[in-house]
Design a protein around this motif. Structure first.
Motif, PDB file in Angstrom:
ATOM      1  N   ALA A 363     -20.209   7.330  25.789  1.00  0.00           N
ATOM      2  CA  ALA A 363     -21.582   7.843  25.735  1.00  0.00           C
ATOM      3  C   ALA A 363     -21.630   9.280  26.251  1.00  0.00           C
ATOM      4  CB  ALA A 363     -22.506   6.936  26.542  1.00  0.00           C
ATOM      5  N   ARG A 364     -20.890   9.536  27.317  1.00  0.00           N
ATOM      6  CA  ARG A 364     -20.822  10.908  27.851  1.00  0.00           C
ATOM      7  C   ARG A 364     -20.265  11.868  26.809  1.00  0.00           C
ATOM      8  NH1 ARG A 364     -17.013   9.311  31.915  1.00  0.00           N
ATOM      9  NH2 ARG A 364     -18.246   8.285  33.505  1.00  0.00           N
ATOM     10  N   GLU A 365     -19.204  11.430  26.130  1.00  0.00           N
ATOM     11  CA  GLU A 365     -18.502  12.347  25.215  1.00  0.00           C
ATOM     12  C   GLU A 365     -19.241  12.568  23.912  1.00  0.00           C
ATOM     13  OE1 GLU A 365     -14.381  11.991  24.319  1.00  0.00           O
ATOM     14  OE2 GLU A 365     -13.876  11.323  26.345  1.00  0.00           O
ATOM     15  N   THR A 366     -20.263  11.772  23.653  1.00  0.00           N
ATOM     16  CA  THR A 366     -20.890  11.854  22.333  1.00  0.00           C
ATOM     17  C   THR A 366     -22.257  12.533  22.350  1.00  0.00           C
ATOM     18  OG1 THR A 366     -21.692   9.603  22.665  1.00  0.00           O
ATOM     19  CG2 THR A 366     -19.687   9.841  21.420  1.00  0.00           C
ATOM     20  N   MET A 367     -22.855  12.689  23.524  1.00  0.00           N
ATOM     21  CA  MET A 367     -24.165  13.350  23.582  1.00  0.00           C
ATOM     22  C   MET A 367     -23.975  14.844  23.329  1.00  0.00           C
ATOM     23  SD  MET A 367     -26.053  11.278  26.603  1.00  0.00           S
ATOM     24  CE  MET A 367     -26.083   9.483  26.490  1.00  0.00           C
ATOM     25  N   VAL A 368     -24.904  15.427  22.602  1.00  0.00           N
ATOM     26  CA  VAL A 368     -24.765  16.830  22.216  1.00  0.00           C
ATOM     27  C   VAL A 368     -25.880  17.647  22.868  1.00  0.00           C
ATOM     28  CG1 VAL A 368     -24.536  18.449  20.297  1.00  0.00           C
ATOM     29  CG2 VAL A 368     -23.847  16.059  19.983  1.00  0.00           C
ATOM     30  N   LEU A 369     -25.476  18.653  23.624  1.00  0.00           N
ATOM     31  CA  LEU A 369     -26.454  19.563  24.233  1.00  0.00           C
ATOM     32  C   LEU A 369     -26.801  20.624  23.194  1.00  0.00           C
ATOM     33  CD1 LEU A 369     -27.981  20.543  26.807  1.00  0.00           C
ATOM     34  CD2 LEU A 369     -25.941  21.899  27.349  1.00  0.00           C
ATOM     35  N   LEU A 370     -28.061  20.633  22.756  1.00  0.00           N
ATOM     36  CA  LEU A 370     -28.451  21.536  21.670  1.00  0.00           C
ATOM     37  C   LEU A 370     -29.086  22.822  22.189  1.00  0.00           C
ATOM     38  CD1 LEU A 370     -29.995  18.966  19.140  1.00  0.00           C
ATOM     39  CD2 LEU A 370     -27.750  20.074  19.031  1.00  0.00           C
ATOM     40  N   LYS A 371     -29.679  22.738  23.371  1.00  0.00           N
ATOM     41  CA  LYS A 371     -30.391  23.912  23.886  1.00  0.00           C
ATOM     42  C   LYS A 371     -30.388  23.815  25.393  1.00  0.00           C
ATOM     43  CE  LYS A 371     -34.988  26.046  23.610  1.00  0.00           C
ATOM     44  NZ  LYS A 371     -36.304  26.015  22.937  1.00  0.00           N
ATOM     45  N   ASN A 372     -30.268  24.960  26.071  1.00  0.00           N
ATOM     46  CA  ASN A 372     -30.286  24.930  27.537  1.00  0.00           C
ATOM     47  C   ASN A 372     -30.726  26.295  28.052  1.00  0.00           C
ATOM     48  OD1 ASN A 372     -30.051  23.880  30.079  1.00  0.00           O
ATOM     49  ND2 ASN A 372     -27.820  24.065  30.180  1.00  0.00           N
ATOM     50  N   PHE A 528     -27.893  15.212  35.606  1.00  0.00           N
ATOM     51  CA  PHE A 528     -27.778  15.624  37.009  1.00  0.00           C
ATOM     52  C   PHE A 528     -26.439  16.301  37.310  1.00  0.00           C
ATOM     53  CE2 PHE A 528     -30.987  12.212  37.050  1.00  0.00           C
ATOM     54  CZ  PHE A 528     -32.064  12.977  37.490  1.00  0.00           C
ATOM     55  N   GLY A 529     -25.670  16.584  36.277  1.00  0.00           N
ATOM     56  CA  GLY A 529     -24.489  17.427  36.457  1.00  0.00           C
ATOM     57  C   GLY A 529     -23.238  16.719  36.931  1.00  0.00           C
ATOM     58  N   LEU A 530     -23.230  15.395  36.951  1.00  0.00           N
ATOM     59  CA  LEU A 530     -21.992  14.691  37.291  1.00  0.00           C
ATOM     60  C   LEU A 530     -21.012  14.749  36.120  1.00  0.00           C
ATOM     61  CD1 LEU A 530     -24.082  13.524  39.345  1.00  0.00           C
ATOM     62  CD2 LEU A 530     -22.803  11.405  39.249  1.00  0.00           C
ATOM     63  N   ALA A 531     -21.547  15.005  34.947  1.00  0.00           N
ATOM     64  CA  ALA A 531     -20.702  15.156  33.758  1.00  0.00           C
ATOM     65  C   ALA A 531     -21.222  16.353  32.965  1.00  0.00           C
ATOM     66  CB  ALA A 531     -20.752  13.900  32.901  1.00  0.00           C
ATOM     67  N   THR A 532     -20.311  16.944  32.202  1.00  0.00           N
ATOM     68  CA  THR A 532     -20.672  18.100  31.369  1.00  0.00           C
ATOM     69  C   THR A 532     -20.690  17.663  29.915  1.00  0.00           C
ATOM     70  OG1 THR A 532     -19.601  19.569  32.929  1.00  0.00           O
ATOM     71  CG2 THR A 532     -19.925  20.435  30.734  1.00  0.00           C
ATOM     72  N   PRO A 533     -21.720  18.047  29.165  1.00  0.00           N
ATOM     73  CA  PRO A 533     -21.753  17.616  27.754  1.00  0.00           C
ATOM     74  C   PRO A 533     -20.609  18.212  26.941  1.00  0.00           C
ATOM     75  CG  PRO A 533     -23.757  18.846  28.355  1.00  0.00           C
ATOM     76  CD  PRO A 533     -22.881  18.838  29.554  1.00  0.00           C
ATOM     77  N   THR A 534     -20.053  17.387  26.061  1.00  0.00           N
ATOM     78  CA  THR A 534     -18.932  17.851  25.244  1.00  0.00           C
ATOM     79  C   THR A 534     -19.110  17.527  23.765  1.00  0.00           C
ATOM     80  OG1 THR A 534     -17.784  15.770  25.621  1.00  0.00           O
ATOM     81  CG2 THR A 534     -17.250  17.561  27.109  1.00  0.00           C
ATOM     82  N   GLY A 535     -20.174  16.819  23.386  1.00  0.00           N
ATOM     83  CA  GLY A 535     -20.347  16.412  21.989  1.00  0.00           C
ATOM     84  C   GLY A 535     -20.629  17.597  21.073  1.00  0.00           C
ATOM     85  N   GLY A 585     -22.527  22.529  19.468  1.00  0.00           N
ATOM     86  CA  GLY A 585     -22.860  21.824  20.704  1.00  0.00           C
ATOM     87  C   GLY A 585     -22.562  22.733  21.874  1.00  0.00           C
ATOM     88  N   LEU A 586     -23.426  22.703  22.882  1.00  0.00           N
ATOM     89  CA  LEU A 586     -23.247  23.561  24.048  1.00  0.00           C
ATOM     90  C   LEU A 586     -22.573  22.781  25.172  1.00  0.00           C
ATOM     91  CD1 LEU A 586     -26.835  25.109  24.084  1.00  0.00           C
ATOM     92  CD2 LEU A 586     -24.742  26.150  23.174  1.00  0.00           C
ATOM     93  N   SER A 587     -22.202  23.541  26.197  1.00  0.00           N
ATOM     94  CA  SER A 587     -21.590  22.952  27.381  1.00  0.00           C
ATOM     95  C   SER A 587     -22.348  23.512  28.589  1.00  0.00           C
ATOM     96  CB  SER A 587     -20.122  23.374  27.414  1.00  0.00           C
ATOM     97  OG  SER A 587     -19.552  23.046  28.655  1.00  0.00           O
ATOM     98  N   THR A 620     -15.883  23.682  34.847  1.00  0.00           N
ATOM     99  CA  THR A 620     -14.874  23.157  33.935  1.00  0.00           C
ATOM    100  C   THR A 620     -15.616  22.595  32.726  1.00  0.00           C
ATOM    101  OG1 THR A 620     -13.472  22.620  35.782  1.00  0.00           O
ATOM    102  CG2 THR A 620     -13.024  21.444  33.734  1.00  0.00           C
ATOM    103  N   GLY A 621     -15.062  22.784  31.555  1.00  0.00           N
ATOM    104  CA  GLY A 621     -15.747  22.260  30.379  1.00  0.00           C
ATOM    105  C   GLY A 621     -14.787  22.052  29.229  1.00  0.00           C
ATOM    106  N   SER A 622     -15.248  21.292  28.226  1.00  0.00           N
ATOM    107  CA  SER A 622     -14.424  21.031  27.044  1.00  0.00           C
ATOM    108  C   SER A 622     -15.022  21.726  25.834  1.00  0.00           C
ATOM    109  CB  SER A 622     -14.367  19.539  26.740  1.00  0.00           C
ATOM    110  OG  SER A 622     -13.658  18.882  27.742  1.00  0.00           O
ATOM    111  N   GLU A 623     -14.133  22.243  25.019  1.00  0.00           N
ATOM    112  CA  GLU A 623     -14.563  22.913  23.792  1.00  0.00           C
ATOM    113  C   GLU A 623     -13.840  22.247  22.621  1.00  0.00           C
ATOM    114  OE1 GLU A 623     -16.764  24.766  22.810  1.00  0.00           O
ATOM    115  OE2 GLU A 623     -16.141  26.433  21.541  1.00  0.00           O
ATOM    116  N   VAL A 624     -14.555  22.114  21.498  1.00  0.00           N
ATOM    117  CA  VAL A 624     -13.917  21.616  20.282  1.00  0.00           C
ATOM    118  C   VAL A 624     -13.647  22.836  19.406  1.00  0.00           C
ATOM    119  CG1 VAL A 624     -14.147  20.158  18.254  1.00  0.00           C
ATOM    120  CG2 VAL A 624     -15.074  19.392  20.444  1.00  0.00           C
ATOM    121  N   VAL A 625     -12.402  23.223  19.354  1.00  0.00           N
ATOM    122  CA  VAL A 625     -12.008  24.415  18.602  1.00  0.00           C
ATOM    123  C   VAL A 625     -11.742  23.979  17.160  1.00  0.00           C
ATOM    124  CG1 VAL A 625     -10.401  26.344  18.520  1.00  0.00           C
ATOM    125  CG2 VAL A 625     -10.987  25.304  20.726  1.00  0.00           C
ATOM    126  N   GLN A 626     -12.399  24.648  16.220  1.00  0.00           N
ATOM    127  CA  GLN A 626     -12.405  24.177  14.832  1.00  0.00           C
ATOM    128  C   GLN A 626     -11.743  25.191  13.898  1.00  0.00           C
ATOM    129  OE1 GLN A 626     -16.681  23.105  14.265  1.00  0.00           O
ATOM    130  NE2 GLN A 626     -16.653  22.691  16.474  1.00  0.00           N
TER     131      GLN A 626
END
Ligand code: BGC
Length: 702
Positions: A363-372, A528-535, A585-587, A620-626
């Motif tokens: 669930a953490r890995e699939t949510m997509v941050l669209l705007k921040n 609450f920032g315990l995880a960083t969005p990666t979707g 998707g943002l991080s 720290t964050g994850s990026e999907v390089v395409q």
């Protein structure tokens, strides 16, 4: 291998015509006429479903004891051929994982593999050894409710997930009792239903069929998928369940598939409604001769095939071949060695802490941050937070479509999950009713609004004509935004909704899909920032419904958008581009792309393409390089971009890493004007990119 074929042939030699036809028949468990049917060998498989509406509700009647009782009856038949129990295990069994479309947003095939391995262990503990998954229908029209069940709009991403899903279900050795035989469905073109109306016809050109719709199935076959399901739809005038060219010429003769094909629910009998069969006997003959080995639920095979053989409409050799394929898969699944299931397994193998932890991670890995905007998220320093909207007390509403075995009570309710995860000292107020929410919002420091669609509005035959949020939700967002407190919008959905106005009014937006039973906790961790969005989006997000069908890999047009002059491909009322592009998707951190390098300006066999990716933020964050390419000139028009590869990397703040891809000549192959498949020499563009509309651009010559 030869042992399997020997055993199959020996059995076949002992079977009567009636027993053979029995193997081709799959009745459903509810309403099964009785154990005598099984003792007479008149069923090869049973579908454990309560009816055609199974996908839309809960149905907990399944158990090892129940399967064993039926299996014992089958074992008492003259030849004792075991049954193969099938059920829709689509995104987890009891442990409900995010919907497949969300799983695609992880861009993480290994996650998909792990999810399905757990699903296989849980389902097999109940006697199920066959799942009707993965769904590999490319979906480019979000009105179609089943977009939730697949991996989105892109053939490469879907193909990667297809292989991973098959590995997850079947493992290296599908005869292990904790594995499931997978079923790639719905073969083929089902996602292209006109108007997004499920069961509707589709017209797909041969090159598009070959280059877009077929590759995921081919990937599943290459991964060793045991079975394929023929689709409901009428494709180019020939219903998929009677399409000999696709089911036999392509699937078996070209690709070498040696498993069996099952029809979709009653789709054999439905050939009559399609208007290509006179009656059920004719329908059965058409389907069998096309290459459909097993008849799901319609009963037409059982009723009519013997007569069809007697009158010469179907040959005995055709029946034998279908039986052979089914027995082959039963052998490979180890059913002859382990026909029964130990009921104790259900106690140890279902809903384990490990499974729940994987559901949380997914669930953490699939949510997509669209705007921040202005780094509103993660929420820090807000003392009073109002959590409002129709999903405030959600449990089973977070599951999504096709969760027959899910139980709402297994999910921690969303409000409780938030309480458990919010930092100490935060006052969380919950309001599911609009007036309460509005009055409270005045006293809150920030608002989290939980909106979206109920699972019943997504999935099979749950099509919509309007991709906007369900009625009333936009009004609610507008009223809340008018109060002037920072608003975080969270959208739960089984499809990319058109949320243009909602996004404009919120400062931060998370697209949470239907995230499964750990979805609420995962969401709280992200907020609450315990995880960083990666979707990242596996589909283009539309601005309005009218943009459907929408996908990034479209053809250039003679009057492309970026050309000069007024007569270009466009709408007069909205921009043509999606609201958010495929891959986006943002991080909580940011990444920069620099220093694109190609190993050569000319490709011979392979080409290495690399770029430097730097974490320029403070977390720290994850990026999907395409990796995308465009074939600039072809004998047929080529998409403006096509995804060719991707890598997910995690970088510490300030860390830079060179990410490199190897592009092979065959990655550039396509269906050419003469119908053959291969490459065409010439110029190509290439991008290493964060999504389908950006990136570092290079060029090479093949
Ligand atoms: C669906 C299939 C499903 C089958 C069995 C059909 O209505 O189209 O995807 O596997 O039912 O439940």
């Amino acid at each position: 291998m030869n042992d399997v074929e020997d055993r199959v042939n020996t059995l076949l030699g002992q079977m009567t015509l009636e027993e053979k036809i029995g193997q081709l028949n799959q009745p459903m468990i509810h309403g099964l006429p009785g154990l005598d049917l099984l003792r007479q060998g008149k069923a090869g498989s049973i579908i454990n479903a309560f009816g055609a509406l199974s996908g839309q509700g809960f149905d907990h009647l399944n158990s090892a004891e129940q399967c064993n009782a039926l299996q014992r009856a089958a074992l008492e038949s003259r030849l004792g051929i075991p049954l193969l129990f099938g059920r829709d295990i689509i995104h987890g069994q009891r442990t409900v994982f995010p919907i497949p479309l969300a799983q695609a947003a992880s861009f993480n095939p290994s996650l998909v593999e792990q999810i399905n391995q757990i699903a296989a262990r849980e389902a097999s503990a109940l006697g199920i050894r066959w799942t009707f998954a993965p769904m590999l229908d490319i979906a480019r029209d979000a009105r179609w409710g089943r977009i939730a069940e697949g991996y989105g709009e892109d053939p490469l991403l879907t193909s990667r997930m297809a292989a991973a899903a098959v590995r997850g279900f079947q493992g290296d050795d599908v005869s292990q009792p904790d594995r499931l035989v997978a079923c790639a469905k719905h073969y083929v073109g089902y996602g292209a239903a006109e108007g997004g109306r499920d069961y509707e016809q589709a017209e797909i050109s041969e090159p598009t069929l070959r280059d877009v719709y077929l590759p995921p199935f081919r990937a599943a076959v290459a991964a060793g998928v045991g079975t394929i399901m023929s689709a409901f739809l009428d494709l180019n005038g020939m219903p998929a369940t009677a399409n000999r060219r696709l089911l036999t010429d392509v699937l078996r003769n070209e690709w070498g598939f040696d498993g069996f094909v099952v029809s979709d629910w009653e789709s054999v009998g439905e050939l009559v409604q399609h208007g290509i069969a006179e009656d059920r006997a004719h329908a059965a003959a058409l389907a069998l001769r096309a290459g459909v080995d097993m008849d799901m639920v319609s009963g037409a095979y059982l009723e009519t095939l013997a007569e069809n053989v007697r009158c010469g409409r179907v040959t005995l050799a055709e029946i034998d071949e279908a039986v052979r394929r089914i027995l082959r898969i039963k052998c490979r699944a180890g059913l002859f060695e382990h026909p029964l299931t130990d009921p104790e397994r259900a106690i140890h193998d279902i809903l384990t802490p490990k499974a729940r932890e994987l559901a949380r991670q997914a669930a953490r890995e699939t949510m997509v941050l669209l705007k921040n905007e202005r780094h509103l998220l993660p929420l820090r320093d807000f003392r009073r937070i109002l959590v409002a909207g129709p999903f405030v007390h959600a449990t089973g509403e977070l599951f999504g479509t096709w969760t027959m075995d899910g139980r709402a009570e297994d999910a921690v309710p969303l409000d409780q999950a938030f309480q458990a995860i919010a930092p100490a000292g935060t006052d969380l107020w919950f309001a599911a009713a609009p007036d309460l929410a509005l009055s409270r919002a005045h006293y809150a420091d920030a608002v989290v609004l939980l909106v979206g669609e109920h699972p019943a509005r997504s999935g099979e035959n749950a099509n919509v004509s309007d991709l906007g949020l369900p009625p009333g939700q936009l009004e609610w967002i507008t009223a809340m935004a008018a109060i002037g407190k920072p608003v975080v919008l969270v959208v739960f959905a089984g499809r990319p909704l058109a949320i243009t106005r909602a996004v404009a009014q919120a400062q931060a937006v998370i697209y949470a899909w239907h995230p499964g039973l750990e979805g609420a906790a995962a969401l709280a961790e992200i907020l609450f920032g315990l995880a960083t969005p990666t979707g990242r989006l596996p589909v283009s997000m539309p601005r309005t419904t009218g943009q459907a069908p929408l996908y990034y890999a479209h053809k250039p047009s003679g009057r492309p958008l970026e050309a000069d002059g007024p007569f270009r491909t466009r709408y007069v009322d909205i921009p043509t581009a999606p609201l958010f592009p495929f891959g986006y998707g943002l991080s909580y951190t940011s990444f920069s792309y620099s220093d694109l390098r190609l190993s050569s300006a000319h490709m011979r066999g392979t080409l290495e393409i690399s770029a430097l990716i730097t974490n320029t933020g403070e977390r720290t964050g994850s990026e999907v390089v395409q990796l995308y390419v465009r074939d600039l000139v072809g004998s047929l028009t080529r998409p403006v971009r096509e995804l060719k590869d991707f890598q997910r990397i995690t970088l510490q703040p300030g860390e830079a890493r060179r990410v490199s891809f190897i592009l092979r000549e065959e990655d550039l192959a396509f269906t050419r004007a003469d119908g053959s498949w291969g490459v065409e020499p010439g110029r190509f563009k290439v991008w290493i990119a964060p999504h389908a509309e950006a990136g570092l651009e290079g060029e090479f010559i093949l």
